[in-house]
Design a protein around this motif. Sequence first.
Motif, PDB file in Angstrom:
ATOM      1  N   LEU A  29       0.767  -1.295  -0.126  1.00 15.81           N
ATOM      2  CA  LEU A  29       0.333  -0.037  -0.214  1.00 15.81           C
ATOM      3  C   LEU A  29       0.791   1.281  -0.082  1.00 15.81           C
ATOM      4  CD1 LEU A  29      -3.303   1.198   0.269  1.00 15.81           C
ATOM      5  CD2 LEU A  29      -3.200   0.682   2.791  1.00 15.81           C
ATOM      6  N   PHE A  30       1.970   1.436   0.593  1.00 13.81           N
ATOM      7  CA  PHE A  30       3.341   2.120   0.157  1.00 13.81           C
ATOM      8  C   PHE A  30       3.556   2.282  -0.894  1.00 13.81           C
ATOM      9  CE2 PHE A  30       7.078   3.316   0.363  1.00 13.81           C
ATOM     10  CZ  PHE A  30       6.861   4.670   1.492  1.00 13.81           C
ATOM     11  N   THR A  31       3.724   2.092  -1.442  1.00 16.61           N
ATOM     12  CA  THR A  31       3.935   1.889  -2.355  1.00 16.61           C
ATOM     13  C   THR A  31       3.315   2.476  -4.008  1.00 16.61           C
ATOM     14  OG1 THR A  31       5.594   0.049  -2.130  1.00 16.61           O
ATOM     15  CG2 THR A  31       5.202   0.391  -4.549  1.00 16.61           C
ATOM     16  N   ARG A  32       1.748   1.487  -3.344  1.00 11.15           N
ATOM     17  CA  ARG A  32       1.330   1.737  -4.268  1.00 11.15           C
ATOM     18  C   ARG A  32       0.337   3.195  -4.034  1.00 11.15           C
ATOM     19  NH1 ARG A  32      -5.139  -0.561  -4.189  1.00 11.15           N
ATOM     20  NH2 ARG A  32      -5.817   0.709  -5.289  1.00 11.15           N
ATOM     21  N   LEU A  33       0.305   4.062  -2.820  1.00  7.47           N
ATOM     22  CA  LEU A  33      -0.029   5.318  -2.342  1.00  7.47           C
ATOM     23  C   LEU A  33       1.096   6.656  -2.988  1.00  7.47           C
ATOM     24  CD1 LEU A  33      -1.867   7.366  -1.539  1.00  7.47           C
ATOM     25  CD2 LEU A  33       0.065   7.183   1.169  1.00  7.47           C
ATOM     26  N   LEU A  34       2.225   5.997  -3.228  1.00  2.69           N
ATOM     27  CA  LEU A  34       3.274   7.100  -3.912  1.00  2.69           C
ATOM     28  C   LEU A  34       2.991   7.072  -5.271  1.00  2.69           C
ATOM     29  CD1 LEU A  34       6.094   6.301  -1.482  1.00  2.69           C
ATOM     30  CD2 LEU A  34       5.271   8.222  -1.969  1.00  2.69           C
ATOM     31  N   LEU A  35       2.965   5.534  -5.925  1.00  6.36           N
ATOM     32  CA  LEU A  35       2.649   5.409  -7.268  1.00  6.36           C
ATOM     33  C   LEU A  35       1.486   5.895  -7.881  1.00  6.36           C
ATOM     34  CD1 LEU A  35       3.821   2.011  -8.157  1.00  6.36           C
ATOM     35  CD2 LEU A  35       4.993   3.979  -9.288  1.00  6.36           C
ATOM     36  N   GLU A  36      -0.201   6.438  -7.095  1.00  2.00           N
ATOM     37  CA  GLU A  36      -1.015   7.015  -7.669  1.00  2.00           C
ATOM     38  C   GLU A  36      -1.016   8.071  -7.309  1.00  2.00           C
ATOM     39  OE1 GLU A  36      -4.408   4.507  -6.481  1.00  2.00           O
ATOM     40  OE2 GLU A  36      -3.548   3.062  -7.973  1.00  2.00           O
ATOM     41  N   ALA A  37      -0.385   9.103  -6.240  1.00  2.18           N
ATOM     42  CA  ALA A  37      -0.095  10.610  -5.460  1.00  2.18           C
ATOM     43  C   ALA A  37       0.052  11.091  -7.030  1.00  2.18           C
ATOM     44  CB  ALA A  37       0.613  10.931  -4.526  1.00  2.18           C
ATOM     45  N   PRO A  38      -0.646  12.526  -6.862  1.00  2.00           N
ATOM     46  CA  PRO A  38      -0.302  13.154  -8.025  1.00  2.00           C
ATOM     47  C   PRO A  38       0.931  14.138  -7.738  1.00  2.00           C
ATOM     48  CG  PRO A  38      -2.262  14.171  -6.496  1.00  2.00           C
ATOM     49  CD  PRO A  38      -1.651  13.192  -5.896  1.00  2.00           C
ATOM     50  N   ARG A  39       1.698  14.370  -6.621  1.00  2.00           N
ATOM     51  CA  ARG A  39       2.801  14.764  -6.992  1.00  2.00           C
ATOM     52  C   ARG A  39       3.180  14.648  -5.608  1.00  2.00           C
ATOM     53  NH1 ARG A  39       4.477  19.324  -4.876  1.00  2.00           N
ATOM     54  NH2 ARG A  39       3.089  19.966  -3.227  1.00  2.00           N
ATOM     55  N   ILE A  40       4.486  14.438  -6.065  1.00  2.00           N
ATOM     56  CA  ILE A  40       5.555  13.428  -4.232  1.00  2.00           C
ATOM     57  C   ILE A  40       6.397  14.679  -4.008  1.00  2.00           C
ATOM     58  CG2 ILE A  40       7.673  11.800  -4.126  1.00  2.00           C
ATOM     59  CD1 ILE A  40       6.443  10.194  -6.570  1.00  2.00           C
ATOM     60  N   PRO A  41       5.970  14.556  -2.695  1.00  2.00           N
ATOM     61  CA  PRO A  41       6.442  16.021  -2.073  1.00  2.00           C
ATOM     62  C   PRO A  41       7.967  15.708  -1.772  1.00  2.00           C
ATOM     63  CG  PRO A  41       4.996  14.650  -0.704  1.00  2.00           C
ATOM     64  CD  PRO A  41       5.162  14.432  -1.348  1.00  2.00           C
ATOM     65  N   ALA A  42       8.459  16.209  -0.976  1.00  2.00           N
ATOM     66  CA  ALA A  42      10.603  16.280  -1.440  1.00  2.00           C
ATOM     67  C   ALA A  42      10.762  15.304  -0.416  1.00  2.00           C
ATOM     68  CB  ALA A  42      11.148  17.652  -0.983  1.00  2.00           C
ATOM     69  N   GLY A  43       9.190  15.841   1.249  1.00  2.00           N
ATOM     70  CA  GLY A  43       9.868  15.015   2.300  1.00  2.00           C
ATOM     71  C   GLY A  43       9.150  14.042   2.512  1.00  2.00           C
ATOM     72  N   ALA A  44       8.618  12.978   1.460  1.00  2.00           N
ATOM     73  CA  ALA A  44       8.284  11.671   1.162  1.00  2.00           C
ATOM     74  C   ALA A  44       9.614  11.024   0.906  1.00  2.00           C
ATOM     75  CB  ALA A  44       7.191  11.274   0.006  1.00  2.00           C
ATOM     76  N   LEU A  45      10.618  11.670  -0.362  1.00  2.00           N
ATOM     77  CA  LEU A  45      11.899  11.278  -0.619  1.00  2.00           C
ATOM     78  C   LEU A  45      12.798  10.305   0.823  1.00  2.00           C
ATOM     79  CD1 LEU A  45      13.268  13.747  -2.805  1.00  2.00           C
ATOM     80  CD2 LEU A  45      12.537  11.624  -2.964  1.00  2.00           C
ATOM     81  N   ASP A  46      13.020  11.496   1.686  1.00  2.00           N
ATOM     82  CA  ASP A  46      13.234  11.192   3.182  1.00  2.00           C
ATOM     83  C   ASP A  46      13.192   9.537   4.413  1.00  2.00           C
ATOM     84  OD1 ASP A  46      14.950  12.919   3.471  1.00  2.00           O
ATOM     85  OD2 ASP A  46      13.241  14.201   3.921  1.00  2.00           O
ATOM     86  N   VAL A  47      11.723   9.260   3.705  1.00  2.00           N
ATOM     87  CA  VAL A  47      10.618   8.821   4.268  1.00  2.00           C
ATOM     88  C   VAL A  47      10.611   7.460   2.880  1.00  2.00           C
ATOM     89  CG1 VAL A  47       8.200   7.956   4.172  1.00  2.00           C
ATOM     90  CG2 VAL A  47       8.651  10.264   4.910  1.00  2.00           C
ATOM     91  N   ILE A  48      10.875   7.245   2.336  1.00  2.00           N
ATOM     92  CA  ILE A  48      11.090   6.495   1.176  1.00  2.00           C
ATOM     93  C   ILE A  48      12.749   6.178   1.670  1.00  2.00           C
ATOM     94  CG2 ILE A  48      11.805   5.812  -0.825  1.00  2.00           C
ATOM     95  CD1 ILE A  48       9.674   7.804  -2.715  1.00  2.00           C
ATOM     96  N   ARG A  49      13.942   7.034   1.619  1.00  2.00           N
ATOM     97  CA  ARG A  49      15.271   6.585   2.467  1.00  2.00           C
ATOM     98  C   ARG A  49      15.230   5.953   3.514  1.00  2.00           C
ATOM     99  NH1 ARG A  49      16.638  11.911   1.014  1.00  2.00           N
ATOM    100  NH2 ARG A  49      18.093  11.802  -1.096  1.00  2.00           N
ATOM    101  N   SER A  50      13.897   6.240   4.809  1.00  2.00           N
ATOM    102  CA  SER A  50      13.556   5.314   6.229  1.00  2.00           C
ATOM    103  C   SER A  50      13.555   4.101   5.441  1.00  2.00           C
ATOM    104  CB  SER A  50      13.183   6.176   6.257  1.00  2.00           C
ATOM    105  OG  SER A  50      11.401   6.474   6.938  1.00  2.00           O
ATOM    106  N   TYR A  51      12.593   3.741   4.608  1.00  2.00           N
ATOM    107  CA  TYR A  51      12.315   2.129   4.384  1.00  2.00           C
ATOM    108  C   TYR A  51      13.583   1.721   3.988  1.00  2.00           C
ATOM    109  CZ  TYR A  51       7.026   2.612   4.937  1.00  2.00           C
ATOM    110  OH  TYR A  51       6.473   2.418   5.241  1.00  2.00           O
ATOM    111  N   CYS A  52      14.919   1.796   3.275  1.00  2.00           N
ATOM    112  CA  CYS A  52      15.338   1.951   2.349  1.00  2.00           C
ATOM    113  C   CYS A  52      16.622   1.473   3.646  1.00  2.00           C
ATOM    114  CB  CYS A  52      16.002   2.432   1.195  1.00  2.00           C
ATOM    115  SG  CYS A  52      15.072   2.638  -0.289  1.00  2.00           S
TER     116      CYS A  52
END
Length: 118
Positions: A29-52
């Motif tokens: 669901l995490f991936t799906r939300l990001l793929l379907e979001a109209p835009r991805i805010p800069a702060g989301a990059l930090d969350v993705i990094r934290s997952y990685c």
Amino acid sequence: TTASEEGYDQIMVSLLLAMKEQLDPKDRLFTRLLLEAPRIPAGALDVIRSYCNDEDRVLLGVATLRDLILRRPAVQHQFLRILLDLTTDKREQIRIQAIHVAKKLHSKDSLTLEIEAF
């Protein structure tokens, strides 16, 4: 940015952080939300990094990066940079996952030069 864009960014990042706390580490669901979001805010990059950088979530984090690189071409280079940085991570599990995905992405003509330059 407008006030509504700032509000969207805050809500999106809050939602992504809440998903990390509440969802199973493999829940797509995490991936799906990001793929379907109209835009991805800069702060989301930090969350993705934290997952990685979380050994329980690295598979989902790297898979999310792969999907974003392939399906969000307008911003794929931001995501590719995160992935390439992970290929030199000191933690073996994270490094191996990132290298595996980078090798697969290397076959995409639009990404080959950037991957080789890294």
